[in-house]
Design a protein around this motif. Structure first.
Motif, mmCIF file in Angstrom:
data_model
loop_
_atom_site.group_PDB
_atom_site.id
_atom_site.type_symbol
_atom_site.label_atom_id
_atom_site.label_comp_id
_atom_site.label_asym_id
_atom_site.label_seq_id
_atom_site.Cartn_x
_atom_site.Cartn_y
_atom_site.Cartn_z
ATOM 1 N N UNK A 1 4.388 5.689 -5.404
ATOM 2 C CA UNK A 1 4.891 5.512 -6.770
ATOM 3 C C UNK A 1 4.667 6.777 -7.591
ATOM 4 N N UNK A 2 5.655 7.121 -8.391
ATOM 5 C CA UNK A 2 5.598 8.298 -9.263
ATOM 6 C C UNK A 2 5.497 7.836 -10.710
ATOM 7 N N UNK A 3 4.600 8.463 -11.449
ATOM 8 C CA UNK A 3 4.425 8.107 -12.869
ATOM 9 C C UNK A 3 5.337 8.969 -13.717
ATOM 10 N N UNK A 4 5.878 8.433 -14.778
ATOM 11 C CA UNK A 4 5.756 7.045 -15.233
ATOM 12 C C UNK A 4 6.862 6.130 -14.717
ATOM 13 N N UNK B 1 0.843 -1.198 0.000
ATOM 14 C CA UNK B 1 0.000 0.000 0.000
ATOM 15 C C UNK B 1 0.877 1.246 0.000
ATOM 16 N N UNK B 2 1.973 1.212 0.729
ATOM 17 C CA UNK B 2 2.929 2.318 0.712
ATOM 18 C C UNK B 2 3.440 2.537 -0.710
ATOM 19 N N UNK B 3 3.772 1.447 -1.402
ATOM 20 C CA UNK B 3 4.220 1.548 -2.794
ATOM 21 C C UNK B 3 3.146 2.192 -3.653
ATOM 22 N N UNK C 1 7.322 -0.922 -10.468
ATOM 23 C CA UNK C 1 7.225 -1.138 -9.021
ATOM 24 C C UNK C 1 5.769 -1.179 -8.577
ATOM 25 N N UNK C 2 4.952 -0.297 -9.153
ATOM 26 C CA UNK C 2 3.533 -0.302 -8.821
ATOM 27 C C UNK C 2 2.916 -1.641 -9.225
ATOM 28 N N UNK C 3 3.160 -2.097 -10.455
ATOM 29 C CA UNK C 3 2.603 -3.365 -10.917
ATOM 30 C C UNK C 3 3.043 -4.523 -10.027
#
Length: 106
Positions: A13-16, A7-9, A21-23
């Motif tokens: 997470x910053x796009x793009x 959940x922290x991730x 890491x998000x996936x």
């Protein structure tokens, strides 16, 4: 407030650049429900997240966390380029094996 690692991730997470890491924070059979649409699996979730970040240019600041019925519920202040910004939204996460199994945003 200490958020579980996946959940922290999700919230940091910053796009793009952090798309992979998000996936990876999502289980192989994960499901996201947002804005009336369902996104299945890490790759589809990554594409949804990248598109939403590009469209709304938003960020979310977690405000509080509760555990209810086996779910982790995070209320967050979401700010971006959308009507009514900022808004407080509820992110309901199901976790399994240190990954996000399901997420409902409302």
């Amino acid at each position: 407030m200490t958020l579980p690692a996946p959940i922290q991730t999700y919230f940091t997470a910053q796009a793009p650049q952090d798309g992979a890491a998000l996936a990876a924070a999502f289980a192989p059979d994960a499901v996201v429900l947002d804005e009336g649409a369902t996104h299945n699996g890490p790759q589809a979730i990554r594409l949804w997240w990248l598109a939403a970040k590009a469209k709304y240019r938003h960020s979310a600041e977690p405000l509080d966390l509760t555990e209810t019925g086996g779910k982790t519920v995070v209320r967050a202040r979401v700010s971006g380029e959308f009507p009514g910004s900022p808004a407080v939204l509820t992110f309901t996460f199901g976790l399994a094996d240190d990954r996000i199994r399901d997420l409902r945003i409302g």
